[in-house]
Design a protein around this motif. Structure first.
Motif, PDB file in Angstrom:
ATOM      1  N   TYR A 115       3.573   5.177  -6.907  1.00  0.00           N
ATOM      2  CA  TYR A 115       5.067   4.956  -5.937  1.00  0.00           C
ATOM      3  C   TYR A 115       5.737   3.575  -6.122  1.00  0.00           C
ATOM      4  O   TYR A 115       7.318   3.132  -6.308  1.00  0.00           O
ATOM      5  N   ILE A 116       5.113   2.149  -6.126  1.00  0.00           N
ATOM      6  CA  ILE A 116       5.279   1.473  -6.470  1.00  0.00           C
ATOM      7  C   ILE A 116       6.437   1.302  -8.046  1.00  0.00           C
ATOM      8  O   ILE A 116       7.547   0.415  -7.571  1.00  0.00           O
ATOM      9  N   GLU A 117       5.419   1.817  -8.884  1.00  0.00           N
ATOM     10  CA  GLU A 117       6.268   1.704 -10.414  1.00  0.00           C
ATOM     11  C   GLU A 117       8.173   2.998 -10.190  1.00  0.00           C
ATOM     12  O   GLU A 117       8.987   2.367 -10.781  1.00  0.00           O
ATOM     13  N   GLU A 118       7.407   3.607  -9.417  1.00  0.00           N
ATOM     14  CA  GLU A 118       8.421   4.344  -9.791  1.00  0.00           C
ATOM     15  C   GLU A 118       9.665   4.516  -8.403  1.00  0.00           C
ATOM     16  O   GLU A 118      10.223   4.956  -8.316  1.00  0.00           O
ATOM     17  N   GLY A 119       9.227   3.594  -7.478  1.00  0.00           N
ATOM     18  CA  GLY A 119      10.340   4.116  -6.097  1.00  0.00           C
ATOM     19  C   GLY A 119       9.811   4.441  -5.321  1.00  0.00           C
ATOM     20  O   GLY A 119      10.699   4.754  -4.607  1.00  0.00           O
ATOM     21  N   GLY A 120       8.869   4.841  -4.846  1.00  0.00           N
ATOM     22  CA  GLY A 120       8.335   5.982  -4.071  1.00  0.00           C
ATOM     23  C   GLY A 120       8.243   5.178  -2.629  1.00  0.00           C
ATOM     24  O   GLY A 120       9.050   4.789  -2.535  1.00  0.00           O
ATOM     25  N   ASP A 121       7.370   6.352  -2.054  1.00  0.00           N
ATOM     26  CA  ASP A 121       7.812   6.096  -0.041  1.00  0.00           C
ATOM     27  C   ASP A 121       7.032   5.147  -0.173  1.00  0.00           C
ATOM     28  O   ASP A 121       5.585   5.483  -0.275  1.00  0.00           O
ATOM     29  N   TYR A 122       7.427   3.545   0.267  1.00  0.00           N
ATOM     30  CA  TYR A 122       6.419   2.813   0.135  1.00  0.00           C
ATOM     31  C   TYR A 122       5.252   3.004   1.663  1.00  0.00           C
ATOM     32  O   TYR A 122       3.810   2.447   1.509  1.00  0.00           O
ATOM     33  N   GLY A 123       6.087   3.434   2.578  1.00  0.00           N
ATOM     34  CA  GLY A 123       5.137   3.593   3.494  1.00  0.00           C
ATOM     35  C   GLY A 123       3.644   4.447   4.031  1.00  0.00           C
ATOM     36  O   GLY A 123       3.184   4.541   4.062  1.00  0.00           O
ATOM     37  N   GLU A 124       4.056   5.975   2.530  1.00  0.00           N
ATOM     38  CA  GLU A 124       3.410   7.181   2.791  1.00  0.00           C
ATOM     39  C   GLU A 124       2.358   6.241   1.794  1.00  0.00           C
ATOM     40  O   GLU A 124       1.630   6.551   2.571  1.00  0.00           O
ATOM     41  N   ALA A 125       3.023   5.390   0.428  1.00  0.00           N
ATOM     42  CA  ALA A 125       1.643   4.984   0.096  1.00  0.00           C
ATOM     43  C   ALA A 125       0.867   3.810   0.640  1.00  0.00           C
ATOM     44  O   ALA A 125      -0.401   4.122   0.596  1.00  0.00           O
ATOM     45  N   LEU A 126       1.284   3.445   1.581  1.00  0.00           N
ATOM     46  CA  LEU A 126       0.349   2.304   1.930  1.00  0.00           C
ATOM     47  C   LEU A 126      -0.742   2.840   3.156  1.00  0.00           C
ATOM     48  O   LEU A 126      -1.456   2.511   3.446  1.00  0.00           O
ATOM     49  N   GLY A 127      -0.115   4.445   4.073  1.00  0.00           N
ATOM     50  CA  GLY A 127      -1.215   5.095   4.265  1.00  0.00           C
ATOM     51  C   GLY A 127      -1.681   5.474   4.421  1.00  0.00           C
ATOM     52  O   GLY A 127      -3.257   5.181   4.541  1.00  0.00           O
ATOM     53  N   ILE A 128      -1.261   6.186   3.048  1.00  0.00           N
ATOM     54  CA  ILE A 128      -2.664   6.777   2.115  1.00  0.00           C
ATOM     55  C   ILE A 128      -3.413   4.880   1.586  1.00  0.00           C
ATOM     56  O   ILE A 128      -4.584   6.253   1.701  1.00  0.00           O
ATOM     57  N   LEU A 129      -3.260   4.860   1.404  1.00  0.00           N
ATOM     58  CA  LEU A 129      -4.410   3.266   0.284  1.00  0.00           C
ATOM     59  C   LEU A 129      -5.112   2.748   1.812  1.00  0.00           C
ATOM     60  O   LEU A 129      -6.292   2.597   1.785  1.00  0.00           O
ATOM     61  N   LEU A 130      -4.364   2.660   3.136  1.00  0.00           N
ATOM     62  CA  LEU A 130      -5.114   2.091   4.065  1.00  0.00           C
ATOM     63  C   LEU A 130      -6.000   3.166   4.455  1.00  0.00           C
ATOM     64  O   LEU A 130      -7.549   2.612   4.865  1.00  0.00           O
ATOM     65  N   THR A 131      -6.071   3.669   3.964  1.00  0.00           N
ATOM     66  CA  THR A 131      -6.461   5.918   4.884  1.00  0.00           C
ATOM     67  C   THR A 131      -8.068   5.807   3.974  1.00  0.00           C
ATOM     68  O   THR A 131      -9.102   5.020   4.356  1.00  0.00           O
ATOM     69  N   ALA A 132      -7.923   5.010   2.672  1.00  0.00           N
ATOM     70  CA  ALA A 132      -9.047   5.052   1.592  1.00  0.00           C
ATOM     71  C   ALA A 132      -9.890   4.021   1.381  1.00  0.00           C
ATOM     72  O   ALA A 132     -11.186   3.754   1.208  1.00  0.00           O
ATOM     73  N   ALA A 133      -9.301   2.728   2.414  1.00  0.00           N
ATOM     74  CA  ALA A 133      -9.360   1.692   2.083  1.00  0.00           C
ATOM     75  C   ALA A 133     -10.688   1.362   2.885  1.00  0.00           C
ATOM     76  O   ALA A 133     -11.951   0.543   3.489  1.00  0.00           O
ATOM     77  N   GLU A 134     -10.743   2.021   4.247  1.00  0.00           N
ATOM     78  CA  GLU A 134     -11.420   1.949   5.670  1.00  0.00           C
ATOM     79  C   GLU A 134     -13.135   2.417   5.313  1.00  0.00           C
ATOM     80  O   GLU A 134     -13.761   1.871   5.898  1.00  0.00           O
ATOM     81  N   ALA A 135     -12.979   3.022   3.968  1.00  0.00           N
ATOM     82  CA  ALA A 135     -14.017   3.762   3.702  1.00  0.00           C
ATOM     83  C   ALA A 135     -14.518   2.754   2.809  1.00  0.00           C
ATOM     84  O   ALA A 135     -15.894   2.709   2.523  1.00  0.00           O
ATOM     85  N   GLN A 136     -13.963   1.657   2.173  1.00  0.00           N
ATOM     86  CA  GLN A 136     -14.559   0.509   0.770  1.00  0.00           C
ATOM     87  C   GLN A 136     -15.241  -1.190   2.436  1.00  0.00           C
ATOM     88  O   GLN A 136     -14.253  -1.265   2.745  1.00  0.00           O
ATOM     89  N   ASP A 137     -16.370  -1.025   1.558  1.00  0.00           N
ATOM     90  CA  ASP A 137     -16.858  -2.324   1.720  1.00  0.00           C
ATOM     91  C   ASP A 137     -17.326  -2.708   1.169  1.00  0.00           C
ATOM     92  O   ASP A 137     -18.477  -2.379   0.826  1.00  0.00           O
ATOM     93  N   PRO A 138     -16.939  -4.173   0.506  1.00  0.00           N
ATOM     94  CA  PRO A 138     -15.835  -3.968   0.476  1.00  0.00           C
ATOM     95  C   PRO A 138     -14.563  -3.453   0.403  1.00  0.00           C
ATOM     96  O   PRO A 138     -15.156  -3.573  -0.864  1.00  0.00           O
ATOM     97  N   ILE A 139     -13.166  -3.844  -0.095  1.00  0.00           N
ATOM     98  CA  ILE A 139     -12.450  -3.365  -0.231  1.00  0.00           C
ATOM     99  C   ILE A 139     -12.522  -4.204  -1.889  1.00  0.00           C
ATOM    100  O   ILE A 139     -12.220  -5.458  -2.102  1.00  0.00           O
ATOM    101  N   PRO A 140     -11.801  -3.723  -2.730  1.00  0.00           N
ATOM    102  CA  PRO A 140     -11.896  -3.834  -4.689  1.00  0.00           C
ATOM    103  C   PRO A 140     -10.828  -4.887  -4.161  1.00  0.00           C
ATOM    104  O   PRO A 140      -9.408  -4.484  -3.973  1.00  0.00           O
ATOM    105  N   ALA A 141     -10.711  -5.845  -4.768  1.00  0.00           N
ATOM    106  CA  ALA A 141      -9.934  -6.514  -5.413  1.00  0.00           C
ATOM    107  C   ALA A 141      -8.390  -6.017  -5.867  1.00  0.00           C
ATOM    108  O   ALA A 141      -6.829  -6.203  -5.370  1.00  0.00           O
ATOM    109  N   TYR A 142      -8.916  -5.230  -6.709  1.00  0.00           N
ATOM    110  CA  TYR A 142      -7.751  -3.919  -7.369  1.00  0.00           C
ATOM    111  C   TYR A 142      -6.550  -3.527  -6.038  1.00  0.00           C
ATOM    112  O   TYR A 142      -5.348  -3.406  -6.183  1.00  0.00           O
TER     113      TYR A 142
END
Length: 195
Positions: A115-142
């Motif tokens: 989405y960043i490269e193609e100019g997609g919906d940044y808000g949607e991308a942020l929500g998706i990544l935050l949901t995935a990050a909830e289950a990570q401890d620690p969250i990977p640096a990338y």
């Protein structure tokens, strides 16, 4: 002239019957895929590394078909399609992976980067990544780096700096990622970069 051997004729008859369609009753024994889903996926990885993307796609699809619970081949399909410049196909497979496992950080991160490269919906991308990050401890640096970029794109400069600073701390040993994070921090006016 010598009389024909009856055993020879019987053998010819049997071979004729087998080759003429009677063997079709044995087809399931001869057409079973000898590779497991994981083996198809691993073969796809080899093809992908060699730049043989169409063969990689075939193997990843075979892996996904062989085991419908696997998420990795779907992420790999997204990655290959992204490398081929086929953004819509890449998005489709990342989303399929996330429907199976919304906490798959690689699928979420790669979709967000798409989405960043193609100019997609940044808000949607942020929500998706935050949901995935909830289950990570620690969250990977990338993923923290990608979060920082998304926060920046959505106007949250404070969260962007926070995420990128945390990404920098977690990226020790990965010079390429540290350089990327440093470049993102520089865009935010942080002259220290990622040290």
């Amino acid at each position: 002239m010598k009389a024909p051997n009856p055993v020879f004729f019987a053998l010819i008859l049997i071979l004729s019957l087998i080759s003429s369609g009677c063997a079709s009753i044995y087809a399931p024994y001869f057409t079973k895929d000898p590779l497991t889903a994981d083996e198809h996926n691993n073969l796809g990885v080899i093809y992908e590394r060699e730049g043989k993307y169409d063969l990689a796609i075939r193997e990843y699809k075979s892996a996904a078909s062989a085991d419908g619970d696997l998420v990795v081949p779907l992420v790999n399909l997204g990655n290959v399609y992204q490398k081929k410049g086929e953004a819509k196909e890449a998005e489709k497979y990342y989303k399929k992976a996330l429907r199976k496992d919304e906490h798959n950080i690689e699928a979420a991160n790669n979709l967000a980067n798409l989405y960043i490269e193609e100019g997609g919906d940044y808000g949607e991308a942020l929500g998706i990544l935050l949901t995935a990050a909830e289950a990570q401890d620690p969250i990977p640096a990338y993923a923290l780096d990608t979060l920082g970029v998304l926060y920046f794109k959505t106007g949250n400069i404070g969260k962007a700096k926070e995420s990128l600073t945390e990404a920098c701390a977690g990226a020790s040993g990965d010079e390429a990622l540290r350089n990327e994070i440093g470049a993102h921090l520089a865009k935010l006016g942080d002259s220290a970069g990622c040290k």
